[in-house]
Design a protein around this motif. Structure first.
Motif, PDB file in Angstrom:
ATOM      1  N   MET A 204       0.841  -1.196   0.000  1.00 31.63           N
ATOM      2  CA  MET A 204       0.000   0.000   0.000  1.00 31.63           C
ATOM      3  C   MET A 204       0.877   1.247   0.000  1.00 31.63           C
ATOM      4  SD  MET A 204      -2.853  -1.513  -0.154  1.00 31.63           S
ATOM      5  CE  MET A 204      -4.046  -0.203   0.116  1.00 31.63           C
ATOM      6  N   GLY A 205       0.297   2.351  -0.441  1.00 30.85           N
ATOM      7  CA  GLY A 205       1.033   3.594  -0.563  1.00 30.85           C
ATOM      8  C   GLY A 205       0.979   4.071  -2.004  1.00 30.85           C
ATOM      9  N   VAL A 206       1.413   5.276  -2.258  1.00 35.84           N
ATOM     10  CA  VAL A 206       1.336   5.839  -3.606  1.00 35.84           C
ATOM     11  C   VAL A 206       2.395   5.205  -4.492  1.00 35.84           C
ATOM     12  CG1 VAL A 206       1.433   7.937  -4.981  1.00 35.84           C
ATOM     13  CG2 VAL A 206       0.484   8.001  -2.666  1.00 35.84           C
ATOM     14  N   PRO A 207       1.991   4.519  -5.579  1.00 33.20           N
ATOM     15  CA  PRO A 207       2.959   3.864  -6.469  1.00 33.20           C
ATOM     16  C   PRO A 207       3.574   4.860  -7.453  1.00 33.20           C
ATOM     17  CG  PRO A 207       0.748   3.485  -7.275  1.00 33.20           C
ATOM     18  CD  PRO A 207       0.613   4.251  -5.981  1.00 33.20           C
ATOM     19  N   GLU A 208       4.571   4.415  -8.175  1.00 34.90           N
ATOM     20  CA  GLU A 208       5.188   5.263  -9.188  1.00 34.90           C
ATOM     21  C   GLU A 208       4.180   5.564 -10.297  1.00 34.90           C
ATOM     22  OE1 GLU A 208       7.981   6.623  -8.880  1.00 34.90           O
ATOM     23  OE2 GLU A 208       8.956   5.461  -7.301  1.00 34.90           O
ATOM     24  N   SER A 209       4.131   6.817 -10.717  1.00 34.56           N
ATOM     25  CA  SER A 209       3.195   7.211 -11.753  1.00 34.56           C
ATOM     26  C   SER A 209       3.785   8.320 -12.608  1.00 34.56           C
ATOM     27  CB  SER A 209       1.866   7.673 -11.143  1.00 34.56           C
ATOM     28  OG  SER A 209       2.064   8.836 -10.353  1.00 34.56           O
ATOM     29  N   ILE A 210       3.185   8.543 -13.768  1.00 36.60           N
ATOM     30  CA  ILE A 210       3.593   9.614 -14.672  1.00 36.60           C
ATOM     31  C   ILE A 210       2.340  10.289 -15.220  1.00 36.60           C
ATOM     32  CG2 ILE A 210       5.773   8.558 -15.388  1.00 36.60           C
ATOM     33  CD1 ILE A 210       4.268   7.629 -17.941  1.00 36.60           C
ATOM     34  N   ASP A 211       2.507  11.504 -15.719  1.00 28.83           N
ATOM     35  CA  ASP A 211       1.421  12.185 -16.407  1.00 28.83           C
ATOM     36  C   ASP A 211       1.314  11.636 -17.822  1.00 28.83           C
ATOM     37  OD1 ASP A 211      -0.472  14.667 -16.259  1.00 28.83           O
ATOM     38  OD2 ASP A 211       0.545  14.846 -18.191  1.00 28.83           O
ATOM     39  N   TYR A 212       0.125  11.657 -18.393  1.00 29.81           N
ATOM     40  CA  TYR A 212      -0.072  11.080 -19.720  1.00 29.81           C
ATOM     41  C   TYR A 212       0.708  11.822 -20.799  1.00 29.81           C
ATOM     42  CZ  TYR A 212      -3.269  14.855 -21.168  1.00 29.81           C
ATOM     43  OH  TYR A 212      -3.803  16.062 -21.517  1.00 29.81           O
ATOM     44  N   ASN A 213       1.152  13.044 -20.511  1.00 28.27           N
ATOM     45  CA  ASN A 213       1.951  13.819 -21.459  1.00 28.27           C
ATOM     46  C   ASN A 213       3.452  13.692 -21.209  1.00 28.27           C
ATOM     47  OD1 ASN A 213       0.191  14.985 -23.353  1.00 28.27           O
ATOM     48  ND2 ASN A 213      -0.507  16.497 -21.846  1.00 28.27           N
ATOM     49  N   SER A 214       3.832  12.848 -20.260  1.00 25.77           N
ATOM     50  CA  SER A 214       5.252  12.670 -19.954  1.00 25.77           C
ATOM     51  C   SER A 214       5.983  12.055 -21.136  1.00 25.77           C
ATOM     52  CB  SER A 214       5.418  11.769 -18.725  1.00 25.77           C
ATOM     53  OG  SER A 214       4.875  12.364 -17.573  1.00 25.77           O
ATOM     54  N   LYS A 215       7.242  12.452 -21.300  1.00 24.75           N
ATOM     55  CA  LYS A 215       8.053  11.879 -22.362  1.00 24.75           C
ATOM     56  C   LYS A 215       8.308  10.395 -22.073  1.00 24.75           C
ATOM     57  CE  LYS A 215       8.911  15.468 -25.041  1.00 24.75           C
ATOM     58  NZ  LYS A 215       7.890  16.384 -24.511  1.00 24.75           N
ATOM     59  N   LEU A 216       8.262   9.607 -23.143  1.00 27.41           N
ATOM     60  CA  LEU A 216       8.418   8.167 -23.012  1.00 27.41           C
ATOM     61  C   LEU A 216       9.800   7.809 -22.457  1.00 27.41           C
ATOM     62  CD1 LEU A 216       6.641   5.710 -23.561  1.00 27.41           C
ATOM     63  CD2 LEU A 216       7.730   5.493 -25.807  1.00 27.41           C
ATOM     64  N   HIS A 217      10.816   8.553 -22.860  1.00 32.66           N
ATOM     65  CA  HIS A 217      12.161   8.219 -22.375  1.00 32.66           C
ATOM     66  C   HIS A 217      12.295   8.480 -20.875  1.00 32.66           C
ATOM     67  CE1 HIS A 217      13.702  12.389 -22.113  1.00 32.66           C
ATOM     68  NE2 HIS A 217      12.984  12.620 -23.198  1.00 32.66           N
ATOM     69  N   ASN A 218      11.556   9.472 -20.354  1.00 29.21           N
ATOM     70  CA  ASN A 218      11.569   9.703 -18.905  1.00 29.21           C
ATOM     71  C   ASN A 218      10.873   8.567 -18.163  1.00 29.21           C
ATOM     72  OD1 ASN A 218      12.931  12.158 -19.077  1.00 29.21           O
ATOM     73  ND2 ASN A 218      11.042  13.337 -19.312  1.00 29.21           N
ATOM     74  N   ALA A 219       9.788   8.074 -18.742  1.00 25.03           N
ATOM     75  CA  ALA A 219       9.079   6.939 -18.138  1.00 25.03           C
ATOM     76  C   ALA A 219       9.971   5.706 -18.122  1.00 25.03           C
ATOM     77  CB  ALA A 219       7.799   6.659 -18.915  1.00 25.03           C
ATOM     78  N   ALA A 220      10.699   5.486 -19.229  1.00 26.63           N
ATOM     79  CA  ALA A 220      11.586   4.320 -19.314  1.00 26.63           C
ATOM     80  C   ALA A 220      12.706   4.408 -18.284  1.00 26.63           C
ATOM     81  CB  ALA A 220      12.166   4.209 -20.722  1.00 26.63           C
ATOM     82  N   GLN A 221      13.245   5.614 -18.091  1.00 27.14           N
ATOM     83  CA  GLN A 221      14.301   5.791 -17.096  1.00 27.14           C
ATOM     84  C   GLN A 221      13.779   5.514 -15.693  1.00 27.14           C
ATOM     85  OE1 GLN A 221      17.464   6.260 -17.603  1.00 27.14           O
ATOM     86  NE2 GLN A 221      17.374   6.562 -19.819  1.00 27.14           N
ATOM     87  N   LEU A 222      12.534   5.906 -15.420  1.00 25.78           N
ATOM     88  CA  LEU A 222      11.945   5.664 -14.102  1.00 25.78           C
ATOM     89  C   LEU A 222      11.736   4.166 -13.876  1.00 25.78           C
ATOM     90  CD1 LEU A 222      10.759   6.754 -11.495  1.00 25.78           C
ATOM     91  CD2 LEU A 222       8.570   7.102 -12.684  1.00 25.78           C
ATOM     92  N   MET A 223      11.249   3.459 -14.895  1.00 26.90           N
ATOM     93  CA  MET A 223      11.099   2.003 -14.780  1.00 26.90           C
ATOM     94  C   MET A 223      12.440   1.348 -14.478  1.00 26.90           C
ATOM     95  SD  MET A 223       8.493   0.858 -17.824  1.00 26.90           S
ATOM     96  CE  MET A 223       6.954   1.713 -18.138  1.00 26.90           C
ATOM     97  N   ASN A 224      13.481   1.782 -15.195  1.00 29.05           N
ATOM     98  CA  ASN A 224      14.805   1.200 -14.997  1.00 29.05           C
ATOM     99  C   ASN A 224      15.323   1.489 -13.599  1.00 29.05           C
ATOM    100  OD1 ASN A 224      18.014   1.835 -15.226  1.00 29.05           O
ATOM    101  ND2 ASN A 224      17.442   0.067 -16.472  1.00 29.05           N
ATOM    102  N   LYS A 225      15.141   2.732 -13.143  1.00 33.44           N
ATOM    103  CA  LYS A 225      15.633   3.124 -11.826  1.00 33.44           C
ATOM    104  C   LYS A 225      14.947   2.349 -10.715  1.00 33.44           C
ATOM    105  CE  LYS A 225      16.205   7.194  -8.853  1.00 33.44           C
ATOM    106  NZ  LYS A 225      15.991   8.663  -8.743  1.00 33.44           N
ATOM    107  N   ARG A 226      13.629   2.148 -10.851  1.00 38.88           N
ATOM    108  CA  ARG A 226      12.870   1.449  -9.811  1.00 38.88           C
ATOM    109  C   ARG A 226      12.777  -0.056 -10.045  1.00 38.88           C
ATOM    110  NH1 ARG A 226      13.365   5.213  -6.080  1.00 38.88           N
ATOM    111  NH2 ARG A 226      12.257   7.173  -6.563  1.00 38.88           N
TER     112      ARG A 226
END
Length: 339
Positions: A204-226
């Motif tokens: 439980m708790g707030v999971p990792e999330s992104i805005d729908y307008n976020s750049k795909l490469h930033n989302a990929a970096q977050l997945m890799n980091k976490r």
């Protein structure tokens, strides 16, 4: 090796996949998720029974080719080979972080890749439903909702921890069932857990999330980091869907230009199958043909012949033969069985 021991090992090491060898001979891989989707009794089933043949990635392949193969064979890890010998592995998390290296994809957003609009699962949903959702979405993390709001994340590791605990308890108590519930086709160890609510497993708790307008490469970096396989996508303050590592792979795979193969079908007009069944069969063959690429150095042709035999009643026997013709090599195979 039994699945019970493999589950405990993969969970303790936080691994999504395992390479399977017979001595020095590479047999294939097992995905973490497949350990829980199988309908055989976990404690007694052998690893060899669910190992899957896996496409090998050449050590000289670039990130785009790796993404293309991973996406087309629905893999999140590929063994890397040199002269037919396994020298390592490459994970989907390692590949998607390289998306920023490609100018064509730098401005792409989560919205651009048509992320899955599945918003997650309610905390009271059965864990068995979540397992199949993970399988269908090719991800290992699903957002958890409470009262319609984002409240946490359920991961395959969370589920495996519960499975491992129950397997251990069942051995210590003479295979006593944790819950006297049985689902058709499932062993008692598994059925008790599959009927439990998601809230029993999730963090439980707030999971990792992104805005729908976020750049795909930033989302990929977050997945890799976490080290996670999906992110909750938010739009106007509410969850709008799930962006998975497979979505990023699809974007990268779209840049791939490589050797092509031609497929020729023979006998389809003589087989008594509904049009949708024929279309589905052709789709499967075209999809699976990608796995044959590592047998050839260049382009190849694939000929598939299908023949039906009727022997009274409503049943038919189907014979399927395949011939692969590539540079300096011809491979033929044949199989027959009743419908």
């Amino acid at each position: 090796e039994t699945l019970g021991r493999l589950i405990a090992m993969m969970n303790s090491q936080n691994k999504r996949n395992a390479l399977v060898f017979d001595g020095k001979v590479f047999l294939g891989t097992i995905r973490k998720l497949d350990l829980l989707i199988t309908h055989e009794p976990i404690a007694e089933m052998k690893v060899a029974n669910i190992v899957k043949a896996t496409t090998l990635l050449d050590e000289n392949a670039d990130a785009i080719e790796a993404a293309y193969i991973m996406f087309n064979v629905s893999a999140n890890m590929l063994p890397v080979q040199r002269d037919g010998k396994i020298i390592g592995v490459v994970q989907v998390i390692d590949i998607i972080k390289l998306i920023s290296d490609y100018d064509e994809l730098k401005n792409m957003t989560a919205e651009d890749v048509s992320y899955n609009k599945t918003v997650g699962v309610d905390e009271d949903e059965r864990i068995g439903v979540v397992l199949h959702m993970m399988h269908d979405l090719h991800t290992y993390n699903i957002p958890l909702l409470s009262g319609g709001k984002l409240a946490g994340m359920i991961s395959i590791s969370d589920i495996l921890s519960k499975y491992s605990s129950q397997l251990s308890d069942s051995r210590q108590h003479g295979n006593k069932q944790t819950k006297d519930v049985k689902s058709k086709g499932h062993d008692s160890e598994r059925s008790g857990i599959e009927d439990l609510p998601v809230r029993n497993f999730a963090a439980m708790g707030v999971p990792e999330s992104i805005d729908y307008n976020s750049k795909l490469h930033n989302a990929a970096q977050l997945m890799n980091k976490r080290n996670i396989m999906s992110l909750a996508v938010m739009k106007n303050g509410a969850i709008s869907g799930i962006l998975t590592a497979n979505d990023v792979l699809r974007a990268m795979a779209s840049l791939y230009i490589g050797p092509k193969f031609n497929i020729k079908f023979a006998g389809l007009n003589k087989v008594k199958l509904a049009p949708d069944k024929l279309e589905y069969m052709q789709h499967i063959i075209s999809h699976e043909a990608e796995k044959l690429r590592h047998y050839f150095d260049g382009d190849f042709d694939l000929e598939v012949r299908i023949k039906a035999y009727t022997k009274g009643g409503n049943r038919e026997k189907y014979a399927v033969s395949m011939k692969m013709d590539g540079p300096g090599k011809i491979i033929e195979s044949e199989e027959a069985d009743w419908d």
